[in-house]
Scaffold this motif. Structure first.
Motif, PDB file in Angstrom:
ATOM      1  N   ILE A  44       0.938  -1.099  -0.057  1.00  0.00           N
ATOM      2  CA  ILE A  44      -0.001   0.038   0.064  1.00  0.00           C
ATOM      3  C   ILE A  44       0.942   1.075   0.014  1.00  0.00           C
ATOM      4  O   ILE A  44       1.759   1.162   0.736  1.00  0.00           O
ATOM      5  N   MET A  45       0.772   2.276  -1.029  1.00  0.00           N
ATOM      6  CA  MET A  45       1.675   3.059  -1.326  1.00  0.00           C
ATOM      7  C   MET A  45       0.791   4.468  -1.079  1.00  0.00           C
ATOM      8  O   MET A  45       0.286   5.243  -1.966  1.00  0.00           O
ATOM      9  N   PRO A  46       0.562   5.064   0.299  1.00  0.00           N
ATOM     10  CA  PRO A  46      -0.105   6.105   0.501  1.00  0.00           C
ATOM     11  C   PRO A  46       0.635   7.491   0.228  1.00  0.00           C
ATOM     12  O   PRO A  46       1.795   7.371   0.173  1.00  0.00           O
ATOM     13  N   PHE A  47       0.110   8.577  -0.339  1.00  0.00           N
ATOM     14  CA  PHE A  47       0.723   9.606  -0.702  1.00  0.00           C
ATOM     15  C   PHE A  47       0.356  10.745   0.340  1.00  0.00           C
ATOM     16  O   PHE A  47      -0.816  10.961   0.483  1.00  0.00           O
ATOM     17  N   PHE A  48       1.186  11.429   0.898  1.00  0.00           N
ATOM     18  CA  PHE A  48       0.934  12.593   1.816  1.00  0.00           C
ATOM     19  C   PHE A  48       1.611  13.890   1.281  1.00  0.00           C
ATOM     20  O   PHE A  48       2.775  13.817   0.988  1.00  0.00           O
ATOM     21  N   LEU A  49       0.701  14.751   1.257  1.00  0.00           N
ATOM     22  CA  LEU A  49       1.205  16.027   0.861  1.00  0.00           C
ATOM     23  C   LEU A  49       1.495  17.233   2.085  1.00  0.00           C
ATOM     24  O   LEU A  49       0.281  17.161   2.812  1.00  0.00           O
ATOM     25  N   CYS A  50       2.509  17.355   2.604  1.00  0.00           N
ATOM     26  CA  CYS A  50       2.582  18.282   3.863  1.00  0.00           C
ATOM     27  C   CYS A  50       3.041  19.500   3.398  1.00  0.00           C
ATOM     28  O   CYS A  50       4.289  19.993   2.760  1.00  0.00           O
TER      29      CYS A  50
END
Length: 276
Positions: free
Chosen positions: A224-230
């Motif tokens: 599972i490859m979640p993407f987080f934009l901080c």
């Protein structure tokens, strides 16, 4: 000829290994073309060409395709088993001065025997059961076996389910191949009137001297490859508390998620890898 005979499997493996299908490169389409063309030779797909497809990954910058091939064991059969795997490989830089031979398994294996290697490795090599080369294990041997199995079932029939072979690109990079294939699986299920009952992945199994035949795993450890934009808030260094550091947000996420015990499932006294 594609079959499950030792000689045919070996030749198919060598053909696949000779294709430099490095992940996120044009070589991946070369592997897809080879798999498609070999399956197209089978009498079954000569009679049923609509059951052999190249499946382009939508929006892929390299135009890469998966290959799907369905053998229906009877017109009314809906139950379907998926045989799947990836035909991309990581690059050959780890081979150092031998990287020019990484896609020539027989030549590379002969040369390895001339090098200084540990006694244990030399004893293994002397058995004649080892073949070196990029992708030989991970996982073109699995693809070759699945192609052979599909070919045998297409000729002999009698299998208690349909078999859908699905070979995808880009497992080693961002899983673009499988992510691109999932919408196609939904479409093909409706178009071909089938139902998915199980999926088998021909990835290599890590055995050892105590388990020389390797292991068959039931279930999956998925990716599972979640993407987080901080997004931070800019501020002058002299006014630190007027801003928010995006780097700090990212670091806190890593501390919360990396190796978290709560993400490690346990069954029958065995713990499985946590999120990484």
């Amino acid at each position: 000829m594609i079959s499950l005979s030792r000689g045919d499997l070996y030749r198919t493996l060598l053909d696949l290994a000779a294709i430099p299908s490095v992940s996120f490169s044009g070589g991946e389409n070369g592997a897809a073309d080879y798999i498609y063309s070999r399956l197209a030779e089978l009498d079954y797909f000569q009679r049923n060409p609509s059951f052999l497809r190249k499946l382009p990954a939508e929006g892929d910058p390299l135009g890469r395709c998966a290959v799907a091939a369905l053998v229906k064991t009877s017109p009314e059969m809906k139950r379907t088993v998926i045989l799947t795997g990836h035909f991309d490989v990581v690059d050959a830089e780890a081979y150092g001065p031998l990287k020019h031979l990484a896609f020539s398994p027989e030549e590379l294996t002969r040369l390895v025997g001339e090098l200084e290697i540990p006694d244990e490795a030399r004893a293994d090599l002397a058995t004649g059961e080892y073949l070196f080369g990029r992708g030989v294990s991970d996982m073109k041997s699995g693809i070759a076996v699945e192609m052979g199995l599909l070919a045998e079932i297409s000729r002999t029939g009698g299998f208690p389910a349909n078999v859908l072979f699905l070979a995808v690109p880009d497992e080693e990079n961002t899983s673009a191949g499988m992510r691109g294939a999932v919408p196609w699986l939904v479409k093909l299920r409706e178009e071909w009137g089938i139902e998915y009952s199980a999926a088998l992945n021909g990835e290599p199994s890590v055995g050892g001297r105590e388990r020389p035949a390797g292991t068959v795993y039931v279930g999956t450890i998925g990716k599972i490859m979640p993407f987080f934009l901080c997004v931070g808030k800019e501020a002058h260094v002299g006014d630190y508390f007027e801003g928010v550091s995006a780097s700090l947000l990212t670091a806190c996420l890593a501390l919360v998620l990396e190796g978290a015990a709560s993400t490690s499932e346990e069954r029958e006294g065995k713990s499985f890898p946590p999120m990484a």
